[in-house]
Enzyme design. Sequence first.
Site, PDB file in Angstrom:
ATOM      1  N   HIS A  26      -1.477  -1.763  -3.984  1.00  0.00           N
ATOM      2  CA  HIS A  26      -3.049  -0.870  -3.346  1.00  0.00           C
ATOM      3  C   HIS A  26      -2.702   0.672  -2.695  1.00  0.00           C
ATOM      4  O   HIS A  26      -1.766   1.079  -2.701  1.00  0.00           O
ATOM      5  CB  HIS A  26      -2.510  -2.029  -2.373  1.00  0.00           C
ATOM      6  CG  HIS A  26      -4.009  -1.232  -1.395  1.00  0.00           C
ATOM      7  ND1 HIS A  26      -5.045  -2.059  -1.794  1.00  0.00           N
ATOM      8  CD2 HIS A  26      -4.739  -0.746  -0.544  1.00  0.00           C
ATOM      9  CE1 HIS A  26      -6.115  -2.405  -1.162  1.00  0.00           C
ATOM     10  NE2 HIS A  26      -5.810  -1.236   0.004  1.00  0.00           N
ATOM     11  N   ASP A  60      -4.497   4.161  -1.541  1.00  0.00           N
ATOM     12  CA  ASP A  60      -5.871   3.500  -0.773  1.00  0.00           C
ATOM     13  C   ASP A  60      -6.812   5.408  -0.697  1.00  0.00           C
ATOM     14  O   ASP A  60      -5.860   6.688  -0.535  1.00  0.00           O
ATOM     15  CB  ASP A  60      -5.053   4.319   0.808  1.00  0.00           C
ATOM     16  CG  ASP A  60      -5.211   2.320   1.103  1.00  0.00           C
ATOM     17  OD1 ASP A  60      -5.876   1.919   1.580  1.00  0.00           O
ATOM     18  OD2 ASP A  60      -4.153   2.104   1.373  1.00  0.00           O
ATOM     19  N   MET A  74     -12.557   4.908  -0.432  1.00  0.00           N
ATOM     20  CA  MET A  74     -12.775   4.595   0.724  1.00  0.00           C
ATOM     21  C   MET A  74     -13.711   6.165   1.571  1.00  0.00           C
ATOM     22  O   MET A  74     -12.833   6.672   2.092  1.00  0.00           O
ATOM     23  CB  MET A  74     -11.544   4.778   2.043  1.00  0.00           C
ATOM     24  CG  MET A  74     -11.031   3.112   2.584  1.00  0.00           C
ATOM     25  SD  MET A  74      -9.709   3.327   3.241  1.00  0.00           S
ATOM     26  CE  MET A  74      -8.819   3.206   1.675  1.00  0.00           C
ATOM     27  N   GLY A  93      -3.205  -3.638   8.856  1.00  0.00           N
ATOM     28  CA  GLY A  93      -2.216  -4.745  10.020  1.00  0.00           C
ATOM     29  C   GLY A  93      -0.808  -5.517   9.753  1.00  0.00           C
ATOM     30  O   GLY A  93      -1.210  -6.873  10.734  1.00  0.00           O
ATOM     31  N   MET A 114     -11.901  -5.784   6.064  1.00  0.00           N
ATOM     32  CA  MET A 114     -10.766  -4.887   7.047  1.00  0.00           C
ATOM     33  C   MET A 114     -10.301  -5.658   7.801  1.00  0.00           C
ATOM     34  O   MET A 114     -11.386  -6.064   8.891  1.00  0.00           O
ATOM     35  CB  MET A 114     -11.440  -3.619   7.386  1.00  0.00           C
ATOM     36  CG  MET A 114     -11.845  -2.700   5.547  1.00  0.00           C
ATOM     37  SD  MET A 114     -10.136  -2.381   4.641  1.00  0.00           S
ATOM     38  CE  MET A 114      -9.534  -1.748   5.762  1.00  0.00           C
ATOM     39  N   MET A 168      -9.037   8.534  -0.746  1.00  0.00           N
ATOM     40  CA  MET A 168     -10.132   8.556   1.128  1.00  0.00           C
ATOM     41  C   MET A 168     -10.347  10.497   0.908  1.00  0.00           C
ATOM     42  O   MET A 168      -9.811  10.694   0.657  1.00  0.00           O
ATOM     43  CB  MET A 168      -9.223   8.450   2.410  1.00  0.00           C
ATOM     44  CG  MET A 168      -8.709   7.010   2.886  1.00  0.00           C
ATOM     45  SD  MET A 168      -7.798   7.066   4.495  1.00  0.00           S
ATOM     46  CE  MET A 168      -6.957   5.890   4.275  1.00  0.00           C
ATOM     47  N   HIS A 187      -8.854   0.789  -4.289  1.00  0.00           N
ATOM     48  CA  HIS A 187      -8.981   1.039  -2.810  1.00  0.00           C
ATOM     49  C   HIS A 187      -9.774   1.966  -2.282  1.00  0.00           C
ATOM     50  O   HIS A 187      -9.893   3.102  -1.296  1.00  0.00           O
ATOM     51  CB  HIS A 187      -8.553   0.638  -1.471  1.00  0.00           C
ATOM     52  CG  HIS A 187      -9.282  -0.091  -0.313  1.00  0.00           C
ATOM     53  ND1 HIS A 187      -9.001  -0.385   0.853  1.00  0.00           N
ATOM     54  CD2 HIS A 187     -10.384  -0.132  -0.149  1.00  0.00           C
ATOM     55  CE1 HIS A 187      -9.505  -0.258   2.098  1.00  0.00           C
ATOM     56  NE2 HIS A 187     -10.802   0.165   1.605  1.00  0.00           N
ATOM     57  N   ASP A 221      -6.717  -6.542   4.629  1.00  0.00           N
ATOM     58  CA  ASP A 221      -5.835  -5.119   4.504  1.00  0.00           C
ATOM     59  C   ASP A 221      -6.551  -4.935   5.853  1.00  0.00           C
ATOM     60  O   ASP A 221      -7.472  -4.599   6.029  1.00  0.00           O
ATOM     61  CB  ASP A 221      -7.170  -4.274   3.781  1.00  0.00           C
ATOM     62  CG  ASP A 221      -6.904  -2.807   3.346  1.00  0.00           C
ATOM     63  OD1 ASP A 221      -5.288  -2.579   4.010  1.00  0.00           O
ATOM     64  OD2 ASP A 221      -7.277  -1.918   2.625  1.00  0.00           O
ATOM     65  N   GLY A 227      -0.754   1.804   9.287  1.00  0.00           N
ATOM     66  CA  GLY A 227      -0.395   1.858  10.820  1.00  0.00           C
ATOM     67  C   GLY A 227      -0.880   0.817  11.698  1.00  0.00           C
ATOM     68  O   GLY A 227      -0.115   0.962  12.873  1.00  0.00           O
ATOM     69  N   SER A 258       0.672  -1.028   0.069  1.00  0.00           N
ATOM     70  CA  SER A 258      -0.255  -0.039   0.289  1.00  0.00           C
ATOM     71  C   SER A 258       0.899   1.041  -0.154  1.00  0.00           C
ATOM     72  O   SER A 258       1.785   1.884   0.680  1.00  0.00           O
ATOM     73  CB  SER A 258      -0.632  -0.258   1.158  1.00  0.00           C
ATOM     74  OG  SER A 258      -1.387   1.186   1.338  1.00  0.00           O
TER      75      SER A 258
HETATM   76  C1  DX5 Z   1      -6.491   1.501   5.860  1.00  0.00           C
HETATM   77  C2  DX5 Z   1      -5.695   1.940   4.451  1.00  0.00           C
HETATM   78  C3  DX5 Z   1      -5.295   0.212   4.180  1.00  0.00           C
HETATM   79  C4  DX5 Z   1      -3.761   0.919   5.177  1.00  0.00           C
HETATM   80  C5  DX5 Z   1      -2.882  -0.882   5.393  1.00  0.00           C
HETATM   81  O1  DX5 Z   1      -7.342   2.401   6.043  1.00  0.00           O
HETATM   82  O2  DX5 Z   1      -6.950   0.529   3.773  1.00  0.00           O
HETATM   83  O3  DX5 Z   1      -4.853  -0.534   3.303  1.00  0.00           O
HETATM   84  O4  DX5 Z   1      -2.461   1.390   4.165  1.00  0.00           O
HETATM   85  O5  DX5 Z   1      -1.548  -0.591   6.065  1.00  0.00           O
HETATM   86  P1  DX5 Z   1      -1.476  -1.363   7.474  1.00  0.00           P
HETATM   87  O6  DX5 Z   1      -0.917  -2.295   6.019  1.00  0.00           O
HETATM   88  O7  DX5 Z   1       0.125  -0.110   7.810  1.00  0.00           O
HETATM   89  O8  DX5 Z   1      -1.923  -1.477   8.390  1.00  0.00           O
HETATM   90 ZN    ZN Z   2      -6.241  -0.375   1.745  1.00  0.00          ZN
END
Ligand code: DX5
Ligand code: ZN
Length: 231
Positions: free
Chosen positions: A43, A45, A78, A187, A147, A47, A76, A185, A155, A18
Amino acid sequence: MNARSGRNSSKKVVIAPSILSADFSRLGQQIGLVEKAGAQWLHIDVMDGHFVPNITIGPVVVKKIRPFSKLFFDTHLMIDRPDRYWKDFVAAGSDLITFHAESMVKIKSLIKNIKTSGVKCGISIKPKTPVSAIMPYIGMIDLVLVMTVEPGFGGQAFMPEMVSKINQLRGIIDRKNPSCWLQVDGGINNQTGKIVVDAGANAVVAGQSVFGQKDPAAAVKSLFRAVDSRP
Ligand code: DX5
Ligand code: ZN
């Protein structure tokens, strides 16, 4: 893996680093590192500050990085209104559009529109959303994204209580649509990656555990070794 087809003839688990955790001042170079290390997807993200309490990447960034990479762009969304923005991401070079079941859309018609445009379509569910919310759509889509953190930030710590959801979805996907990807996705690291793959995931997103490391290429290789239990 055929570049940009997203298909995986070797049955190897797909790793999707990501870029949320990447160094944006040298994004092209960072993407090159994980591509060379064997990651198959990237990936992205997106938002909007409404669906989640954070604002990140728009189509302009996708368009700028597209010429630098042959990776399958896993996008992705969001955002509250994926129906308003998905086309901009396709035009920018996304290969997969994943939107949230909890967003404000007519799910069936959005799936149809995305698929008709020629790209892949995924649906994601937040930790509190039950599998039943996406049951009617599993036969129509290319990917389910589970998720394992509350979406919004990289993180965060993996939620182990999501493992049973992954397990449940593996059974449903095997019955209803075996070629549908099951992606996880949030952690993901070497330990949690192995747990979710053992539970049935075949695509994992990794932000901090790849781009948050000094050597992202070594991190991708090490994650492959951790999740790939083949002899
Ligand atoms: C969180 C994102 C993830 C994020 C994952 O809302 O959708 O894709 O980048 O990051 P890590 O792998 O650090 O949890
Ligand atoms: Zn994501």
